[in-house]
Scaffold this active site. Structure first.
Site, PDB file in Angstrom:
ATOM      1  N   SER A 267      22.458  -8.471  31.401  1.00 15.70           N
ATOM      2  CA  SER A 267      21.740  -9.191  30.239  1.00 15.70           C
ATOM      3  C   SER A 267      21.786  -8.242  28.787  1.00 15.70           C
ATOM      4  CB  SER A 267      20.078  -9.080  30.747  1.00 15.70           C
ATOM      5  OG  SER A 267      19.723  -7.691  30.856  1.00 15.70           O
ATOM      6  N   LYS A 268      21.313  -8.926  27.849  1.00 24.55           N
ATOM      7  CA  LYS A 268      21.545  -8.345  26.496  1.00 24.55           C
ATOM      8  C   LYS A 268      20.716  -7.096  26.275  1.00 24.55           C
ATOM      9  CE  LYS A 268      20.617 -10.317  22.084  1.00 24.55           C
ATOM     10  NZ  LYS A 268      20.119 -11.555  21.175  1.00 24.55           N
TER      11      LYS A 268
END
Length: 511
Positions: A267-268
RNA sequence: GCCCCCAUCGUCUAGAGGCCUAGGACGCCACCCUUUCAAGGUGGAGAUCAGGGGUUCGAAUCCCCUUGGGGGCACCA
């Protein structure tokens, strides 16, 4: 549902990557695209790009551009779909942007409505939210309770008359959905665990992912759906929809997820997920693709550095890993170095240019080096670049007018300022004595070594002092190549500047 | 909470019953090379194959259970 065994022929093999332009190209999307591409190329099938842009609020043309550019950068060419952001698409099954296919989803929904495989649902968001809360309270899985599942025509009309705009829900029904996943084997899921009848059309008439993906995969004759494991649990919904629509379901292959270092889905928040970020940092596409291919797939031998063409030849879904794979940036950097070292000199120079321009823009260098500057430098920089983006710190000092040198750095560990000053002064005399014509690495080294010997200095110490004077750094490419690149005039200037700077370091013993 | 998936060195992986006292790569540590930094070479530490039961003459490999991890359950995709 009968599954035809995979014949060796390319006949009918059609796969797709279906990104949503709601964010920049994600590493996970790139990997899924790569595996679809590899599967198609290996078997001589067709690779399709379809844009899933039905989330109008979050979609943008800028993201579409980022995604298409990124896929092109990686070298993953597709046979059908749009090539440039906002541009036309090609292929016999277009359009390939879902917002241009709304009539098809509407028609498919009407078909399901007519067969009572779907129905209008008038539940308000508040009611749904209350249902969710209630389920949570009794510790049950949230699911649609079916309030509108058996509304008669009169009731529907009545609600519509109240001004309620219905969504369309698909009737899930009872039973077990089973399929043979190409990487996971047989998977069986009870439809009771699907969360109830799910929405296929929003109240505004726009379709939702689970619906569009099926309508389009059917329309585009997709034979194999290769996607992330996060879709595994949703697959029964898709299979049910294919069936209701009277279409054969494709075969499915669910790839292991790419993970953050803590093993959660990449994930970012926890990792760098935008492919463009890696491009900007100076990862080369050969390395990035090679690295991605080895995240979840292996050729079964000890080969690791492989060009895309070779991976295409060797790729097999059967060799795809089931467990998730942590994205290891250190390994990526190593692989990037491997690929940078394999680049032809001219090619390396070409690829370095944008990074040098960025250095210039940022004011970290004062002059843009040209090919003549760079060509002799290639041998010394090629094995020192983990990424193209480090070119500035590697040779930036060569293209700076006034080099800022930290005076304390000039003095080698075993020396004091006075010795350093004396040494640099002596070096200056040697260098200026050589003149312009003999200013080559082979000509510079012997006299300077001789100087060290004659004065009883360790060559390493002397070299270090010169290095810092010339580059401002203690770590730099080989000294004499560096001085040659700098040229006689600037070498002397920097020696002078260093000698002057040493006068300010502090009182020098014995003076 | 419910459902599904997964499980070999820290990480990526090889291994598809005997070739495994588990191989390679990244990273790490030494040493060599060497003017620094790299690159390269050599060597090393590092996995009782998550644990427990089976099956078998024999299990990292097959089965079951447990544990652990992950994913999915939206008018997001």
């Amino acid at each position: 549902m009968t599954d035809e065994p995979l014949s060796g022929s390319a006949a009918g093999i059609r796969v797709r990557i279906a990104p949503s332009p709601t964010g920049p190209l994600h590493v996970g999307t790139a990997r899924t695209a790569l595996f679809n591409y590899l599967f198609a190329r290996h078997l001589g099938g067709t690779f399709i790009l379809r844009l899933e842009d039905t989330d109008v609020a979050r979609s943008s043309i800028a993201y579409e551009k980022d995604i298409l550019d990124g896929l092109h950068w990686l070298g993953l060419s597709w046979d059908e779909g749009p090539d440039v952001a906002g541009g036309p698409d090609r292929g016999p099954y277009g359009p390939y942007r879902q917002m241009q296919r709304l009539d098809r989803y509407r028609a498919a929904a009407d078909q399901l409505l007519a067969q009572d495989r779907a129905y209008p649902c008038f539940c308000s968001p508040e009611e749904l939210e209350a249902d969710r809360k209630a389920a949570e309270a009794v510790r049950e899985a949230p699911r649609y309770v079916g309030r509108c599942a058996s509304l008669g025509q009169a009731e529907r009309s009545a609600r519509a008359a109240e001004g309620r705009r219905p969504v369309i829900r698909f009737r899930v029904g009872e039973g077990i959905v089973a399929f043979d996943d190409l990487v996971r084997g047989r998977v069986e899921i009870d439809t009771a665990n699907l969360g109830g009848d799910f929405v296929i059309l929003r109240a505004d008439g726009t379709p939702l992912y689970h619906f569009t993906v099926v309508v389009d995969d059917a329309a585009m004759r997709i034979s194999h759906v290769i996607r992330g494991e996060d879709h595994l649990s949703n697959t029964p919904k898709h299979i049910l929809l294919f069936g209701a629509l009277g279409e054969p379901a494709p075969r499915f292959a669910h790839l292991p997820l790419i993970l953050n270092p803590d093993r959660s889905k990449m994930s970012k928040r926890k990792s760098q997920t935008a492919v463009s970020d890696y491009q900007e940092q100076g990862f080369v596409p050969e390395a990035f693709v090679n690295f991605l291919a080895l995240l979840g797939w292996s050729p079964g031998t000890e080969d690791e550095i492989m060009p895309l063409s070779e991976i295409e030849e060797r790729f097999e879904l059967e060799r795809v890993q089931k467990g998730g794979a942590v994205f290891d940036r250190e390994r990526l950097e190593w692989m990037n170095g491997q690929w940078i070292r394999r680049l032809e000199a001219e090619e390396l120079i070409e690829r370095l240019r944008p990074f040098l321009e960025a250095e210039l823009q940022a004011g970290r260098i004062d002059r843009m080096p040209d090919d003549e500057d760079l060509r002799p430098l290639v041998p010394v920089i090629q094995e020192r670049l983990p990424t193209l983006g480090t070119i500035g710190e590697l040779i930036g000092f060569l293209f700076v007018d006034d080099l800022a040198v930290e005076p304390s750095l000039l003095v080698p560990k075993r020396w004091d300022a006075a010795t350093t000053r004396e040494a640099l002064t002596a070096v200056r005399a040697v260098v200026s004595g050589l003149g312009t014509v003999s200013f080559e690495a082979d000509e510079l080294e012997p006299p300077i070594r001789a100087l060290a010997e004659e004065r009883g200095w360790k060559a390493g110490d002397l070299f270090m002092a010169i290095r810092v004077a010339a580059t401002g750094r203690t770590a730099a490419p080989p000294l004499f190549d560096t001085l040659v690149a700098l040229g006689p005039a600037r070498t002397l200037d920097r020696l002078d500047a260093a000698i002057a700077a040493l006068a300010t370091v502090g009182p020098t013993p014995g003076e």
